[in-house]
Design a protein around this motif. Structure first.
Motif, PDB file in Angstrom:
ATOM      1  N   ILE A 176      11.415-147.315 -43.995  1.00  0.00           N
ATOM      2  CA  ILE A 176      12.222-147.660 -45.173  1.00  0.00           C
ATOM      3  C   ILE A 176      12.963-148.971 -44.943  1.00  0.00           C
ATOM      4  O   ILE A 176      13.024-149.838 -45.824  1.00  0.00           O
ATOM      5  N   THR A 177      13.535-149.130 -43.753  1.00  0.00           N
ATOM      6  CA  THR A 177      14.286-150.340 -43.440  1.00  0.00           C
ATOM      7  C   THR A 177      13.413-151.582 -43.554  1.00  0.00           C
ATOM      8  O   THR A 177      13.791-152.587 -44.178  1.00  0.00           O
ATOM      9  N   SER A 178      12.230-151.522 -42.959  1.00  0.00           N
ATOM     10  CA  SER A 178      11.371-152.702 -42.960  1.00  0.00           C
ATOM     11  C   SER A 178      10.814-152.997 -44.350  1.00  0.00           C
ATOM     12  O   SER A 178      10.671-154.162 -44.730  1.00  0.00           O
ATOM     13  N   MET A 179      10.524-151.956 -45.133  1.00  0.00           N
ATOM     14  CA  MET A 179      10.053-152.195 -46.492  1.00  0.00           C
ATOM     15  C   MET A 179      11.151-152.853 -47.330  1.00  0.00           C
ATOM     16  O   MET A 179      10.891-153.746 -48.141  1.00  0.00           O
ATOM     17  N   ALA A 180      12.394-152.402 -47.132  1.00  0.00           N
ATOM     18  CA  ALA A 180      13.518-152.990 -47.864  1.00  0.00           C
ATOM     19  C   ALA A 180      13.725-154.445 -47.458  1.00  0.00           C
ATOM     20  O   ALA A 180      13.915-155.329 -48.307  1.00  0.00           O
ATOM     21  N   LEU A 181      13.687-154.719 -46.151  1.00  0.00           N
ATOM     22  CA  LEU A 181      13.883-156.083 -45.677  1.00  0.00           C
ATOM     23  C   LEU A 181      12.734-156.992 -46.100  1.00  0.00           C
ATOM     24  O   LEU A 181      12.938-158.189 -46.310  1.00  0.00           O
ATOM     25  N   MET A 182      11.537-156.434 -46.243  1.00  0.00           N
ATOM     26  CA  MET A 182      10.412-157.215 -46.725  1.00  0.00           C
ATOM     27  C   MET A 182      10.702-157.737 -48.128  1.00  0.00           C
ATOM     28  O   MET A 182      10.490-158.924 -48.428  1.00  0.00           O
ATOM     29  N   LEU A 183      11.221-156.864 -48.987  1.00  0.00           N
ATOM     30  CA  LEU A 183      11.550-157.272 -50.353  1.00  0.00           C
ATOM     31  C   LEU A 183      12.704-158.271 -50.366  1.00  0.00           C
ATOM     32  O   LEU A 183      12.687-159.245 -51.120  1.00  0.00           O
ATOM     33  N   VAL A 184      13.696-158.023 -49.532  1.00  0.00           N
ATOM     34  CA  VAL A 184      14.844-158.927 -49.466  1.00  0.00           C
ATOM     35  C   VAL A 184      14.410-160.313 -49.000  1.00  0.00           C
ATOM     36  O   VAL A 184      14.820-161.331 -49.570  1.00  0.00           O
ATOM     37  N   ALA A 185      13.570-160.364 -47.964  1.00  0.00           N
ATOM     38  CA  ALA A 185      13.109-161.648 -47.442  1.00  0.00           C
ATOM     39  C   ALA A 185      12.317-162.420 -48.491  1.00  0.00           C
ATOM     40  O   ALA A 185      12.495-163.635 -48.665  1.00  0.00           O
ATOM     41  N   LYS A 186      11.450-161.718 -49.217  1.00  0.00           N
ATOM     42  CA  LYS A 186      10.681-162.384 -50.274  1.00  0.00           C
ATOM     43  C   LYS A 186      11.609-162.928 -51.351  1.00  0.00           C
ATOM     44  O   LYS A 186      11.436-164.043 -51.845  1.00  0.00           O
ATOM     45  N   GLY A 187      12.623-162.121 -51.709  1.00  0.00           N
ATOM     46  CA  GLY A 187      13.553-162.555 -52.753  1.00  0.00           C
ATOM     47  C   GLY A 187      14.431-163.708 -52.315  1.00  0.00           C
ATOM     48  O   GLY A 187      14.629-164.669 -53.064  1.00  0.00           O
ATOM     49  N   VAL A 188      14.951-163.643 -51.096  1.00  0.00           N
ATOM     50  CA  VAL A 188      15.840-164.694 -50.602  1.00  0.00           C
ATOM     51  C   VAL A 188      15.096-166.025 -50.509  1.00  0.00           C
ATOM     52  O   VAL A 188      15.620-167.077 -50.911  1.00  0.00           O
ATOM     53  N   GLY A 189      13.875-165.991 -49.997  1.00  0.00           N
ATOM     54  CA  GLY A 189      13.097-167.222 -49.905  1.00  0.00           C
ATOM     55  C   GLY A 189      12.823-167.833 -51.267  1.00  0.00           C
ATOM     56  O   GLY A 189      12.920-169.051 -51.452  1.00  0.00           O
ATOM     57  N   SER A 190      12.503-166.992 -52.250  1.00  0.00           N
ATOM     58  CA  SER A 190      12.225-167.484 -53.603  1.00  0.00           C
ATOM     59  C   SER A 190      13.481-168.029 -54.268  1.00  0.00           C
ATOM     60  O   SER A 190      13.441-169.072 -54.936  1.00  0.00           O
ATOM     61  N   ILE A 191      14.595-167.326 -54.088  1.00  0.00           N
ATOM     62  CA  ILE A 191      15.853-167.757 -54.710  1.00  0.00           C
ATOM     63  C   ILE A 191      16.320-169.085 -54.121  1.00  0.00           C
ATOM     64  O   ILE A 191      16.730-170.001 -54.839  1.00  0.00           O
ATOM     65  N   PHE A 192      16.245-169.192 -52.793  1.00  0.00           N
ATOM     66  CA  PHE A 192      16.745-170.398 -52.126  1.00  0.00           C
ATOM     67  C   PHE A 192      15.961-171.635 -52.553  1.00  0.00           C
ATOM     68  O   PHE A 192      16.529-172.718 -52.724  1.00  0.00           O
TER      69      PHE A 192
END
Length: 280
Positions: free
Chosen positions: A100-116
């Protein structure tokens, strides 16, 4: 022989081998990192997205804000380490399942990179741009595959950590019997968290080798590289149940994955066949 000699070009030639090695480098670094996590009995599906997030943010700072190249490369490693630390805290100290942790961080990483990057792709300087591109020599210097030597160097370091140090032995023991290790007086949380920190750091290093081999980084990608890195570990003999890991096996697995991809292209098939063969 016609598929092997597709378009009159043999698979065994310098261009094909260098192309396979370019793919092998960052898969190898991702694989080295996730080997530590799998050794503890965990899993990390975020590494590919974290790699792309690090490459996007550091590349955007380099091209848009003119941040010095060494700072951007260091930033890439630190971003990977940050994600690894966050994952380690949630798994080791908050006891959230690693899946669960890694799946959540996967989504966060994709979002942060796109937002930045405002959903824009980032193009790192290439050899013809006239800008400082010495980081590309980390991958290839003329005809010398320097990336292979660096990957093997880090593999030796990881192998020593995993097999010759107390930290590595504890990580492997965690995968065998975490409760027994805890009852023996070992702070299992610290060593379990360290595995995720190492994994994140290696993802940041993988980002450097990715942009050293290629030029453009697109937001929202990186998912498939998780599977390739984990496949490399499994092919190399690392047990998904934890308690057993092989750094040498991971490197061999990464080479196999890279050769499968390049072989598929050499035979003229669609890249999607790589997924089928890797899965098989």
């Amino acid at each position: 022989l016609s598929p092997i000699l597709h378009n009159g070009t043999s698979f065994v030639n310098y261009a094909r081998i260098m192309s396979a090695l370019n793919y092998c480098y960052f898969i190898g670094f991702l694989g080295l990192g996730v080997t530590f996590v799998i050794a503890t009995g965990g899993i990390d599906f975020s590494i590919g997205s974290v790699m792309f997030c690090a490459a996007l943010i550091s590349g955007y700072c380099l091209t848009k804000y003119n941040v010095p190249l060494p700072v951007c490369l260091l930033m890439s490693v630190l971003i990977g380490t940050l994600f690894g630390t966050i994952g380690g805290v949630f798994v080791a100290y908050i006891h959230l399942p690693s899946f669960i942790t890694s799946m959540a961080l996967m989504l966060v990483a994709k979002g942060v990179g796109s937002i930045f990057t405002k959903t824009q792709s980032v193009s790192w300087p290439n050899l013809s741009s006239g800008q400082t591109v010495w980081f590309r020599y980390l991958v290839k210097w003329g005809d010398v595959p320097t990336g292979l030597f660096l990957l093997l160097l880090f593999a030796v370091i990881c192998g020593v950590i995993l097999t010759k140090t107390r930290a590595g032995r504890y990580m492997i023991c965690l995968g065998s019997n975490k409760e027994a290790v805890r009852l023996s007086g070992v702070d299992v949380r610290k060593w379990e968290m360290l595995a995720y920190v190492i994994c994140g750091t290696m993802a940041g290093l993988a980002a450097i080798f990715y942009v050293g081999a290629y030029t453009t980084v697109q937001p929202g990608l990186g998912d498939t590289f998780n599977n390739d890195a984990i496949a490399a570990c499994v092919m190399g003999g690392t047990s998904m149940a934890g308690g057993s890991a092989s750094i040498l096996g991971t490197i061999i697995g990464a080479i196999i994955v890279a050769l499968v991809q390049e072989g598929i292209l050499a035979m003229g098939f669609n890249i999607n066949y790589q997924y089928v063969l890797t899965g098989l």
